[in-house]
Design a protein around this motif. Structure first.
Motif, PDB file in Angstrom:
ATOM      1  N   MET A   1     -48.420 -11.654  19.021  1.00  0.00           N
ATOM      2  CA  MET A   1     -48.665 -12.309  17.753  1.00  0.00           C
ATOM      3  C   MET A   1     -47.836 -11.648  16.652  1.00  0.00           C
ATOM      4  O   MET A   1     -47.364 -10.522  16.819  1.00  0.00           O
ATOM      5  N   THR A   2     -47.636 -12.380  15.584  1.00  0.00           N
ATOM      6  CA  THR A   2     -46.975 -11.810  14.422  1.00  0.00           C
ATOM      7  C   THR A   2     -47.921 -10.816  13.761  1.00  0.00           C
ATOM      8  O   THR A   2     -49.063 -11.169  13.444  1.00  0.00           O
ATOM      9  N   PRO A   3     -47.488  -9.579  13.551  1.00  0.00           N
ATOM     10  CA  PRO A   3     -48.377  -8.603  12.909  1.00  0.00           C
ATOM     11  C   PRO A   3     -48.817  -9.078  11.527  1.00  0.00           C
ATOM     12  O   PRO A   3     -48.066  -9.763  10.821  1.00  0.00           O
ATOM     13  N   ILE A   4     -50.028  -8.707  11.158  1.00  0.00           N
ATOM     14  CA  ILE A   4     -50.576  -9.033   9.840  1.00  0.00           C
ATOM     15  C   ILE A   4     -50.712  -7.738   9.056  1.00  0.00           C
ATOM     16  O   ILE A   4     -51.406  -6.814   9.482  1.00  0.00           O
ATOM     17  N   LEU A   5     -50.027  -7.667   7.921  1.00  0.00           N
ATOM     18  CA  LEU A   5     -50.108  -6.495   7.053  1.00  0.00           C
ATOM     19  C   LEU A   5     -51.075  -6.779   5.917  1.00  0.00           C
ATOM     20  O   LEU A   5     -50.854  -7.675   5.100  1.00  0.00           O
ATOM     21  N   TYR A   6     -52.150  -6.012   5.879  1.00  0.00           N
ATOM     22  CA  TYR A   6     -53.076  -6.074   4.751  1.00  0.00           C
ATOM     23  C   TYR A   6     -52.517  -5.144   3.678  1.00  0.00           C
ATOM     24  O   TYR A   6     -52.374  -3.940   3.887  1.00  0.00           O
ATOM     25  N   ASP A   7     -52.201  -5.729   2.541  1.00  0.00           N
ATOM     26  CA  ASP A   7     -51.255  -5.141   1.615  1.00  0.00           C
ATOM     27  C   ASP A   7     -51.770  -5.278   0.181  1.00  0.00           C
ATOM     28  O   ASP A   7     -52.586  -6.146  -0.124  1.00  0.00           O
ATOM     29  N   PHE A   8     -51.317  -4.395  -0.692  1.00  0.00           N
ATOM     30  CA  PHE A   8     -51.473  -4.567  -2.131  1.00  0.00           C
ATOM     31  C   PHE A   8     -50.122  -4.266  -2.742  1.00  0.00           C
ATOM     32  O   PHE A   8     -49.537  -3.220  -2.449  1.00  0.00           O
ATOM     33  N   TRP A   9     -49.633  -5.143  -3.568  1.00  0.00           N
ATOM     34  CA  TRP A   9     -48.244  -5.082  -4.018  1.00  0.00           C
ATOM     35  C   TRP A   9     -47.873  -3.753  -4.657  1.00  0.00           C
ATOM     36  O   TRP A   9     -46.745  -3.279  -4.513  1.00  0.00           O
ATOM     37  N   ARG A  10     -48.813  -3.094  -5.341  1.00  0.00           N
ATOM     38  CA  ARG A  10     -48.488  -1.872  -6.070  1.00  0.00           C
ATOM     39  C   ARG A  10     -48.956  -0.609  -5.351  1.00  0.00           C
ATOM     40  O   ARG A  10     -48.810   0.499  -5.875  1.00  0.00           O
ATOM     41  N   SER A  11     -49.476  -0.737  -4.160  1.00  0.00           N
ATOM     42  CA  SER A  11     -49.871   0.428  -3.372  1.00  0.00           C
ATOM     43  C   SER A  11     -48.628   1.117  -2.824  1.00  0.00           C
ATOM     44  O   SER A  11     -47.827   0.511  -2.115  1.00  0.00           O
ATOM     45  N   SER A  12     -48.472   2.401  -3.123  1.00  0.00           N
ATOM     46  CA  SER A  12     -47.295   3.109  -2.620  1.00  0.00           C
ATOM     47  C   SER A  12     -47.367   3.297  -1.107  1.00  0.00           C
ATOM     48  O   SER A  12     -46.340   3.296  -0.422  1.00  0.00           O
ATOM     49  N   ALA A  13     -48.575   3.450  -0.566  1.00  0.00           N
ATOM     50  CA  ALA A  13     -48.707   3.587   0.880  1.00  0.00           C
ATOM     51  C   ALA A  13     -48.304   2.297   1.589  1.00  0.00           C
ATOM     52  O   ALA A  13     -47.607   2.313   2.606  1.00  0.00           O
ATOM     53  N   ALA A  14     -48.740   1.158   1.050  1.00  0.00           N
ATOM     54  CA  ALA A  14     -48.340  -0.123   1.624  1.00  0.00           C
ATOM     55  C   ALA A  14     -46.845  -0.368   1.439  1.00  0.00           C
ATOM     56  O   ALA A  14     -46.184  -0.936   2.320  1.00  0.00           O
ATOM     57  N   TYR A  15     -46.316   0.068   0.314  1.00  0.00           N
ATOM     58  CA  TYR A  15     -44.880  -0.047   0.027  1.00  0.00           C
ATOM     59  C   TYR A  15     -44.074   0.658   1.115  1.00  0.00           C
ATOM     60  O   TYR A  15     -43.057   0.137   1.607  1.00  0.00           O
ATOM     61  N   ARG A  16     -44.507   1.848   1.539  1.00  0.00           N
ATOM     62  CA  ARG A  16     -43.820   2.563   2.621  1.00  0.00           C
ATOM     63  C   ARG A  16     -43.730   1.704   3.878  1.00  0.00           C
ATOM     64  O   ARG A  16     -42.681   1.610   4.529  1.00  0.00           O
ATOM     65  N   VAL A  17     -44.860   1.096   4.237  1.00  0.00           N
ATOM     66  CA  VAL A  17     -44.891   0.303   5.470  1.00  0.00           C
ATOM     67  C   VAL A  17     -44.016  -0.940   5.333  1.00  0.00           C
ATOM     68  O   VAL A  17     -43.312  -1.322   6.279  1.00  0.00           O
ATOM     69  N   ARG A  18     -44.037  -1.580   4.173  1.00  0.00           N
ATOM     70  CA  ARG A  18     -43.158  -2.740   3.969  1.00  0.00           C
ATOM     71  C   ARG A  18     -41.698  -2.354   4.171  1.00  0.00           C
ATOM     72  O   ARG A  18     -40.916  -3.098   4.790  1.00  0.00           O
ATOM     73  N   ILE A  19     -41.314  -1.186   3.641  1.00  0.00           N
ATOM     74  CA  ILE A  19     -39.931  -0.731   3.804  1.00  0.00           C
ATOM     75  C   ILE A  19     -39.577  -0.600   5.277  1.00  0.00           C
ATOM     76  O   ILE A  19     -38.533  -1.086   5.733  1.00  0.00           O
ATOM     77  N   VAL A  20     -40.438   0.043   6.051  1.00  0.00           N
ATOM     78  CA  VAL A  20     -40.127   0.283   7.462  1.00  0.00           C
ATOM     79  C   VAL A  20     -40.129  -1.021   8.260  1.00  0.00           C
ATOM     80  O   VAL A  20     -39.256  -1.240   9.110  1.00  0.00           O
ATOM     81  N   LEU A  21     -41.062  -1.907   7.986  1.00  0.00           N
ATOM     82  CA  LEU A  21     -41.052  -3.210   8.654  1.00  0.00           C
ATOM     83  C   LEU A  21     -39.733  -3.933   8.390  1.00  0.00           C
ATOM     84  O   LEU A  21     -39.138  -4.516   9.308  1.00  0.00           O
ATOM     85  N   ASN A  22     -39.259  -3.862   7.155  1.00  0.00           N
ATOM     86  CA  ASN A  22     -38.006  -4.525   6.817  1.00  0.00           C
ATOM     87  C   ASN A  22     -36.808  -3.839   7.468  1.00  0.00           C
ATOM     88  O   ASN A  22     -35.905  -4.509   7.994  1.00  0.00           O
ATOM     89  N   LEU A  23     -36.770  -2.510   7.417  1.00  0.00           N
ATOM     90  CA  LEU A  23     -35.650  -1.785   8.022  1.00  0.00           C
ATOM     91  C   LEU A  23     -35.554  -2.058   9.517  1.00  0.00           C
ATOM     92  O   LEU A  23     -34.455  -2.154  10.071  1.00  0.00           O
ATOM     93  N   LYS A  24     -36.698  -2.191  10.153  1.00  0.00           N
ATOM     94  CA  LYS A  24     -36.712  -2.435  11.595  1.00  0.00           C
ATOM     95  C   LYS A  24     -36.708  -3.920  11.937  1.00  0.00           C
ATOM     96  O   LYS A  24     -36.824  -4.292  13.104  1.00  0.00           O
ATOM     97  N   GLN A  25     -36.602  -4.743  10.899  1.00  0.00           N
ATOM     98  CA  GLN A  25     -36.504  -6.207  11.065  1.00  0.00           C
ATOM     99  C   GLN A  25     -37.678  -6.766  11.861  1.00  0.00           C
ATOM    100  O   GLN A  25     -37.515  -7.607  12.756  1.00  0.00           O
ATOM    101  N   VAL A  26     -38.863  -6.288  11.522  1.00  0.00           N
ATOM    102  CA  VAL A  26     -40.087  -6.785  12.148  1.00  0.00           C
ATOM    103  C   VAL A  26     -40.655  -7.896  11.273  1.00  0.00           C
ATOM    104  O   VAL A  26     -40.968  -7.682  10.103  1.00  0.00           O
ATOM    105  N   THR A  27     -40.768  -9.072  11.828  1.00  0.00           N
ATOM    106  CA  THR A  27     -41.384 -10.189  11.110  1.00  0.00           C
ATOM    107  C   THR A  27     -42.889  -9.968  11.036  1.00  0.00           C
ATOM    108  O   THR A  27     -43.530  -9.634  12.043  1.00  0.00           O
ATOM    109  N   TYR A  28     -43.448 -10.145   9.857  1.00  0.00           N
ATOM    110  CA  TYR A  28     -44.889  -9.941   9.699  1.00  0.00           C
ATOM    111  C   TYR A  28     -45.439 -10.922   8.678  1.00  0.00           C
ATOM    112  O   TYR A  28     -44.696 -11.490   7.873  1.00  0.00           O
ATOM    113  N   HIS A  29     -46.747 -11.087   8.732  1.00  0.00           N
ATOM    114  CA  HIS A  29     -47.443 -11.921   7.753  1.00  0.00           C
ATOM    115  C   HIS A  29     -48.225 -11.012   6.832  1.00  0.00           C
ATOM    116  O   HIS A  29     -48.903 -10.091   7.289  1.00  0.00           O
TER     117      HIS A  29
END
Length: 212
Positions: free
Chosen positions: A1-29
């Motif tokens: 399944m497509t991973p689901i990221l539970y996220d908050f736009w201004r959370s620095s911890a979530a920001y880290r994960v968004r960066i890595v998902l993008n760098l590794k070209q992982v599609t997520y919801h």
């Protein structure tokens, strides 16, 4: 399944994960968890993450929590753009750099800690801001010294690593609170290099902030 990221736009911890998902070209919801409105305390979210924190990454078979643990999973399952070195000594150095932010700066400058300063000790906004700036400056001063002789442009050299992934959100936070950064030229150099990477730029809070 497509991973689901539970996220908050201004959370620095979530920001880290968004960066890595993008760098590794992982599609997520992405599913927004509005920390400002207390959505992290909802029963359905606590069932996913009993800490009531973001990020959380649902990979279908389980839900992963804690940003560095999620990044470790992504690094183990997606080898492109490795976050840490395979050399044990180099790996230890990178982890130490990342933990200056993730373990020493971020936890005591987190929103729930700042709120506690007000609720329990009566800290006003000026006191909260002074607390925030003190710990960012203390941590970044150490990190600058730890990385000043590293080749660039990133802390990871030619490509971003885990230390860069932690640095970028922390400098975003520092700028939000008008913390002076001129004393950290090595860190600013790495941050500028990161801003030029489309995958990292796409994870910026301004790019993922929900439309009102």
């Amino acid at each position: 399944m497509t991973p689901i990221l539970y996220d908050f736009w201004r959370s620095s911890a979530a920001y880290r994960v968004r960066i890595v998902l993008n760098l590794k070209q992982v599609t997520y919801h992405s599913v927004a968890v509005d920390l400002a409105k207390g959505a992290q305390h909802a029963v359905d979210f606590l069932a996913r993450n009993p800490q009531g924190l973001v990020p959380a990454l649902d990979i279908g078979t389980t839900v992963l929590t804690q940003s560095l643990a999620i990044i470790d999973y992504l690094d183990a399952t997606h080898k492109a753009v490795p976050m840490v070195s395979s050399d044990p000594v180099a790996r230890s150095h990178v982890l130490a750099q990342a933990l200056v932010i993730a373990a020493d700066i971020h936890p005591i400058d987190n929103l729930r800690v700042l709120n506690r300063l007000t609720d329990q000790f009566g800290a006003d906004q000026a006191a909260r801001d002074a607390w925030y700036a003190h710990w960012i400056t203390t941590g970044l001063s150490a990190l600058e010294a730890m990385t000043v002789d590293l080749p660039g442009p990133f802390l990871g050299g030619d490509a971003p690593n885990l230390a860069d992934v932690c640095l970028v959100p922390q400098l975003y936070n520092a700028r939000r609170f008008a913390v002076p950064l001129a004393a950290f030229p090595r860190l600013l150099r790495a941050d500028a290099a990161a801003a030029d990477r489309p995958e990292i730029a796409a994870a910026h809070p301004d790019r993922v902030k929900p439309v009102a």
